[in-house]
Every structure is written in C-alpha cells, then in structure tokens.
Design a protein around this motif. Structure first.
Motif, PDB file in Angstrom:
ATOM      1  N   LYS A 298     -13.655 -10.300  -4.227  1.00  0.00           N
ATOM      2  CA  LYS A 298     -13.224  -8.900  -4.225  1.00  0.00           C
ATOM      3  C   LYS A 298     -14.265  -8.035  -3.491  1.00  0.00           C
ATOM      4  CE  LYS A 298     -10.970  -5.761  -7.429  1.00  0.00           C
ATOM      5  NZ  LYS A 298     -10.652  -5.463  -8.811  1.00  0.00           N
ATOM      6  N   TRP A 299     -15.529  -8.216  -3.848  1.00  0.00           N
ATOM      7  CA  TRP A 299     -16.633  -7.493  -3.202  1.00  0.00           C
ATOM      8  C   TRP A 299     -16.639  -7.769  -1.693  1.00  0.00           C
ATOM      9  CZ3 TRP A 299     -20.522  -4.238  -2.358  1.00  0.00           C
ATOM     10  CH2 TRP A 299     -21.586  -4.621  -1.537  1.00  0.00           C
ATOM     11  N   GLN A 300     -16.501  -9.038  -1.319  1.00  0.00           N
ATOM     12  CA  GLN A 300     -16.568  -9.428   0.095  1.00  0.00           C
ATOM     13  C   GLN A 300     -15.417  -8.805   0.900  1.00  0.00           C
ATOM     14  OE1 GLN A 300     -18.954 -11.943   1.792  1.00  0.00           O
ATOM     15  NE2 GLN A 300     -18.099 -10.452   3.204  1.00  0.00           N
ATOM     16  N   VAL A 301     -14.221  -8.833   0.346  1.00  0.00           N
ATOM     17  CA  VAL A 301     -13.054  -8.310   1.074  1.00  0.00           C
ATOM     18  C   VAL A 301     -13.148  -6.790   1.207  1.00  0.00           C
ATOM     19  CG1 VAL A 301     -10.547  -7.963   0.917  1.00  0.00           C
ATOM     20  CG2 VAL A 301     -11.532 -10.201   0.453  1.00  0.00           C
ATOM     21  N   GLN A 302     -13.571  -6.140   0.134  1.00  0.00           N
ATOM     22  CA  GLN A 302     -13.652  -4.668   0.174  1.00  0.00           C
ATOM     23  C   GLN A 302     -14.835  -4.172   1.001  1.00  0.00           C
ATOM     24  OE1 GLN A 302     -13.639  -2.890  -3.752  1.00  0.00           O
ATOM     25  NE2 GLN A 302     -11.865  -4.065  -4.418  1.00  0.00           N
ATOM     26  N   ASN A 303     -15.860  -5.029   1.145  1.00  0.00           N
ATOM     27  CA  ASN A 303     -17.098  -4.612   1.835  1.00  0.00           C
ATOM     28  C   ASN A 303     -17.543  -5.710   2.794  1.00  0.00           C
ATOM     29  OD1 ASN A 303     -17.921  -2.206  -0.154  1.00  0.00           O
ATOM     30  ND2 ASN A 303     -17.260  -3.958  -1.371  1.00  0.00           N
ATOM     31  N   PRO A 304     -16.740  -5.962   3.844  1.00  0.00           N
ATOM     32  CA  PRO A 304     -17.088  -7.093   4.721  1.00  0.00           C
ATOM     33  C   PRO A 304     -18.473  -6.959   5.336  1.00  0.00           C
ATOM     34  CG  PRO A 304     -15.289  -5.767   5.638  1.00  0.00           C
ATOM     35  CD  PRO A 304     -15.517  -5.277   4.254  1.00  0.00           C
ATOM     36  N   ASP A 305     -18.980  -5.720   5.483  1.00  0.00           N
ATOM     37  CA  ASP A 305     -20.342  -5.535   6.012  1.00  0.00           C
ATOM     38  C   ASP A 305     -21.305  -5.059   4.938  1.00  0.00           C
ATOM     39  OD1 ASP A 305     -19.659  -6.301   8.642  1.00  0.00           O
ATOM     40  OD2 ASP A 305     -18.606  -4.385   8.853  1.00  0.00           O
ATOM     41  N   GLY A 306     -21.048  -5.420   3.707  1.00  0.00           N
ATOM     42  CA  GLY A 306     -21.933  -5.022   2.616  1.00  0.00           C
ATOM     43  C   GLY A 306     -21.958  -3.511   2.474  1.00  0.00           C
ATOM     44  N   TYR A 307     -23.156  -2.970   2.231  1.00  0.00           N
ATOM     45  CA  TYR A 307     -23.290  -1.515   2.071  1.00  0.00           C
ATOM     46  C   TYR A 307     -23.432  -0.809   3.409  1.00  0.00           C
ATOM     47  CZ  TYR A 307     -24.020  -2.483  -2.879  1.00  0.00           C
ATOM     48  OH  TYR A 307     -23.865  -2.899  -4.175  1.00  0.00           O
ATOM     49  N   GLY A 308     -23.439  -1.578   4.499  1.00  0.00           N
ATOM     50  CA  GLY A 308     -23.544  -0.941   5.811  1.00  0.00           C
ATOM     51  C   GLY A 308     -24.787  -1.391   6.539  1.00  0.00           C
TER      52      GLY A 308
ATOM     53  N   GLN B  37     -18.787 -15.633   3.074  1.00  0.00           N
ATOM     54  CA  GLN B  37     -18.721 -15.170   4.469  1.00  0.00           C
ATOM     55  C   GLN B  37     -17.888 -16.113   5.343  1.00  0.00           C
ATOM     56  OE1 GLN B  37     -22.459 -13.912   6.191  1.00  0.00           O
ATOM     57  NE2 GLN B  37     -22.852 -12.452   4.531  1.00  0.00           N
ATOM     58  N   VAL B  38     -17.816 -17.384   4.977  1.00  0.00           N
ATOM     59  CA  VAL B  38     -16.913 -18.295   5.691  1.00  0.00           C
ATOM     60  C   VAL B  38     -15.469 -17.908   5.349  1.00  0.00           C
ATOM     61  CG1 VAL B  38     -16.131 -20.685   5.957  1.00  0.00           C
ATOM     62  CG2 VAL B  38     -18.588 -20.195   5.777  1.00  0.00           C
ATOM     63  N   ALA B  39     -15.218 -17.654   4.072  1.00  0.00           N
ATOM     64  CA  ALA B  39     -13.850 -17.322   3.636  1.00  0.00           C
ATOM     65  C   ALA B  39     -13.335 -16.061   4.329  1.00  0.00           C
ATOM     66  CB  ALA B  39     -13.825 -17.151   2.118  1.00  0.00           C
ATOM     67  N   VAL B  40     -14.226 -15.095   4.546  1.00  0.00           N
ATOM     68  CA  VAL B  40     -13.775 -13.824   5.138  1.00  0.00           C
ATOM     69  C   VAL B  40     -13.771 -13.889   6.674  1.00  0.00           C
ATOM     70  CG1 VAL B  40     -15.920 -12.465   5.405  1.00  0.00           C
ATOM     71  CG2 VAL B  40     -13.849 -11.355   4.512  1.00  0.00           C
ATOM     72  N   GLY B  41     -14.225 -15.009   7.216  1.00  0.00           N
ATOM     73  CA  GLY B  41     -14.159 -15.205   8.667  1.00  0.00           C
ATOM     74  C   GLY B  41     -15.403 -14.773   9.427  1.00  0.00           C
ATOM     75  N   LYS B  42     -16.476 -14.437   8.698  1.00  0.00           N
ATOM     76  CA  LYS B  42     -17.713 -14.024   9.388  1.00  0.00           C
ATOM     77  C   LYS B  42     -18.513 -15.223   9.898  1.00  0.00           C
ATOM     78  CE  LYS B  42     -20.347 -10.481   8.123  1.00  0.00           C
ATOM     79  NZ  LYS B  42     -21.127  -9.581   7.260  1.00  0.00           N
TER      80      LYS B  42
END
Ligand code: NAD
Ligand code: UFG
Length: 339
Positions: free
Chosen positions: A326-336, A207-212
């Motif tokens: 890959k999971w984090q980038v494709q799903n920045p908010d998880g399953y919603g 989450q740090v890597a993706v900017g959250k």
C-alpha cells in the motif's frame, strides 16, 4: 510522558511516534534528516491529529543537545538515531563508529546532566554475531562472529549504556534487539523510504513489484533451510513500535534486554510468494551467489518481552506485505527527492 525520540523522522521512529501519540504521550523528535524526510513527521501529525515538536540537529552536537534538554522537560528518551547500512559500515568504518558512538555518548551526558532517567535503546539481533542455534534468546552469547562495524557499534553502544548505568544507579534502560523490521502503517501514509538501491529484502521486493527494478537477486539457494534460501524473523514495524511504548513502562533502575521478533521464520522464496499474493504482481528473481556474511536462519525467541513487558505481536507477515505494498503504490518515490 514527554518523550524524546532521537532519529524519530526515520523508518522505525515515525511508526513509533504514531503509537506514542495515540497512547497520549507528548513527542519531541531530534533528527538531522540525514536519512529521512520531514514529510514523515507531517504525515504522523495528520494520521494522529496531534503535533510533534521537531528539534532539528545532530545528536552528536553536545551544545545543541544540552540546549534542547535545558529547554524541555523530557521524562524519557527512545534512542533510534544512527547509521544502519551494514555494507556501508564495512566501507566507512570510522564514519560508522564516529556517528553511532558519539551520538549515544552525547545523549547519555545530557540525560545525566538533566536527570532524565529512562532510556529505550535500538539495538539489533546483529549483536549475536554468528548464532550457535537458529532460535536466539537473550541469553545467547554476543560478539563472537559479528561481521561488520555496524554490528560492533550496536554491541559497543550496549556496553557504553551498561557502564553508564553502573555509574548512575537511578538510570533505567531497556535495550531492544530487533530482528527484521518490515511493513508500514496500515494507512500507507508512512513507510520505509530507502535512499538509492535497497540493501534489504523487503524494500527490494516491493520496488520490483512496482516496476522500479527489473528483478530480485536471491542471495543463495544452498543454505540448510526448507527451500535453500535464507530464513529470517520479519516483524511488522507497528508491532515493533508498540514494543517501544511497552518498554517505556519499565521504571526499575538497571538495564534490561529484550528481543523483539515473532518467533517464526520466513524464507526468501516464501517472502516472494506472499508479496506476489498480496500485490497481484509477479516478482521475477534470479538465484545468485550467497552474500558475504549472511546466515542461514535467524529467529527470535521473544518470550521474555511477552512475559516482562506484556508485549506481543498481533500482525502477520502477510499483513506486513500488504501494508508495505500500500505504501509503495501510494508513494512510488517515497517522501520525495529532497533529503
Ligand atoms: P533510519 O535511517 O530510517 O532512521 C534513523 C534516523 O536517525 C534517520 O531519521 C536519520 O536522519 C537519523 N540520524 C542519523 N544520524 C543522526 C545524527 N547524528 N543526529 C540526529 N539524527 C540522526 O533507520 P531505522 O530503520 O528507522 O532504524 C532506527 C534504529 O534502529 C537505528 O539505530 C538502527 O540501527 C536500528 N535498527 C534498525 C533495523 C532495521 O532493519 N531497520 C534493525 C535493527 C536495528
Ligand atoms: N536477500 C536476498 N536478496 C536481496 C536482499 C536480501 O536474497 O536483495 C536475502 C538475504 O540473503 C537474507 C534475507 O534476504 O537471507 C534478509 O536480508 P536483509 O538484508 O533484508 O536482512 P538481514 O537479515 O541481512 O539484516 C537485517 C538488518 C540488519 C541487521 C541484521 C541482523 O537489515 O540491520 O538483520 O539481524 F544487522
């Protein structure tokens, strides 16, 4: 086999469902979605092209659970349902004992009534408490030094299962003591979806890597380890999932216990470096005080699982970081948002 997966919508359960379906098993998932999302199961179905029977409900609800057992012909159960946040268990001990014990008791009663004789149980390296050596085999004593109700609930579950097996000699049980599960399916379609601020290292780094999140807090750099930070045995969740399916092949009555880990350790700073390498992102961090109850080094001796279950890991820590990214980038908010 027709397999009941309790907690199958969760992180480890959804990955285990993929492997079970790919190996030709029928899968029914019993989950109350208290810490998961039904979308995980939709995606497992999309990934495998096979369907899952979703049995929604609370595993502690004896009537409901017995009905599900009466309506289905289960051959085996993989039991993953439960609460797992260590810190939360310290704040809410009765809730943790209530949930983690009553679910197992209800399940065992239903299994016995319906004569379902095979069980694989999700235990944890936390049962070893404060280890006497960094490399831990299944022979290591358990209990001494367990720091939280979550850990005790896992050890109590093992005891409840052992006592049940003594009273019911046909029961065949495999306790799997996981070390640190990380990563995601290589498609990036399913992965770990923590609610709120992650407690664990890898989802936090991600989450740090993706900017959250702004930066990682490194909990202590004064341990007796290579670089002073805590060392853990991180196992790819797909390797772990394969361990469950290997354990299903055990048919001899009685209880067997296996560590599932890789046998190698990674420090917090090494984990940061590897994640930076695979993501191409910088992970800012600040060294903070030690987290209460943390150990310097925890590494699995998993030889027994290799010898007896014919199981071994095939994915590296770098693979786990790549798949988690890959999971984090494709799903920045998880399953919603809805859970
Ligand atoms: P998770 O929270 O993602 O999955 C657990 C699932 O159980 C969730 O889908 C949740 O909705 C469900 N559940 C909770 N209470 C329930 C109830 N009363 N009835 C029905 N379903 C219920 O957790 P996970 O990481 O997939 O862990 C699975 C199991 O592995 C847990 O038992 C956990 O203690 C154990 N474990 C996890 C780790 C880890 O680091 N992830 C390490 C060691 C052991
Ligand atoms: N860490 C940090 N910063 C964070 C989070 C963790 O520096 O924000 C460090 C910890 O101090 C530790 C390492 O990263 O050195 C791993 O910590 P995790 O919280 O990811 O994992 P733990 O080993 O503490 O806990 C895991 C599971 C528990 C299980 C325990 C026992 O999450 O469920 O292993 O094996 F009980």
């Amino acid at each position: 086999m027709r397999v009941l997966l309790t907690g199958g919508a969760g992180y480890i359960g959804s990955h285990t469902a993929v492997v079970l379906l790919e190996e030709g098993h029928d899968v029914a998932v019993l989950d109350d979605l208290s810490n998961s999302h039904v979308e995980a199961l939709n995606r497992v179905e999309q990934l495998t092209g096979k369907s899952i029977d979703f049995l929604e409900g609370d595993l502690a609800d004896a009537q409901l659970v017995q009905r599900y057992f009466d309506e289905n012909n289960f051959d085996a159960v993989i039991h993953l349902a439960g609460l797992k946040a260590v810190g939360e268990s310290v704040e809410q001990p009765t809730r943790y004992y209530q949930t983690n014990l009553s679910t197992t008791l209800t399940l065992l009663d239903a299994m016995r009534k319906s004569d379902v004789q095979r069980l694989v149980f999700s235990s944890s390296a936390t049962v070893y408490g404060d280890p006497q050596s960094p490399l831990i085999s299944e022979e290591h004593p358990v209990g001494a030094g367990i720091q939280n109700p979550y850990g005790w609930s896992k050890l109590m579950n093992e005891q409840i299962i052992r006592d049940t097996a003594r009273a019911w000699p046909e029961l065949s049980v495999v306790n799997l003591r996981y070390f640190n599960p990380v990563g995601a399916h290589s498609s990036g379609r399913i992965g770990e979806d923590p609610s709120g601020i992650p407690n664990n290292l890898m989802p936090f780094i991600s989450q740090v890597a993706v900017g959250k999140r702004l930066q990682l807090a490194v909990f202590g750099q004064d341990y007796d380890t290579r670089d002073g930070t805590g060392v853990r045995d991180y196992i790819h969740v797909m390797d772990l999932a394969e361990g469950h399916v290997a354990a299903l092949a055990k048919t001899t009555p009685g209880v067997e216990t296996y560590n599932l880990g890789t046998g190698t350790g990674t420090s917090v700073l090494e984990a940061v470096q590897t994640f930076e390498h695979v993501s191409g992102k910088q992970i800012p961090y600040e060294v903070k005080a030690r987290r209460e109850g943390d150990l310097a080094t925890v590494i699995a001796d998993s030889h027994r699982a290799g010898e007896k279950l014919g199981w071994q890991t095939s994915r590296t820590f770098e693979d786990a970081c790549r798949d988690a990214w890959k999971w984090q980038v494709q799903n920045p908010d998880g399953y919603g948002p809805s859970r």
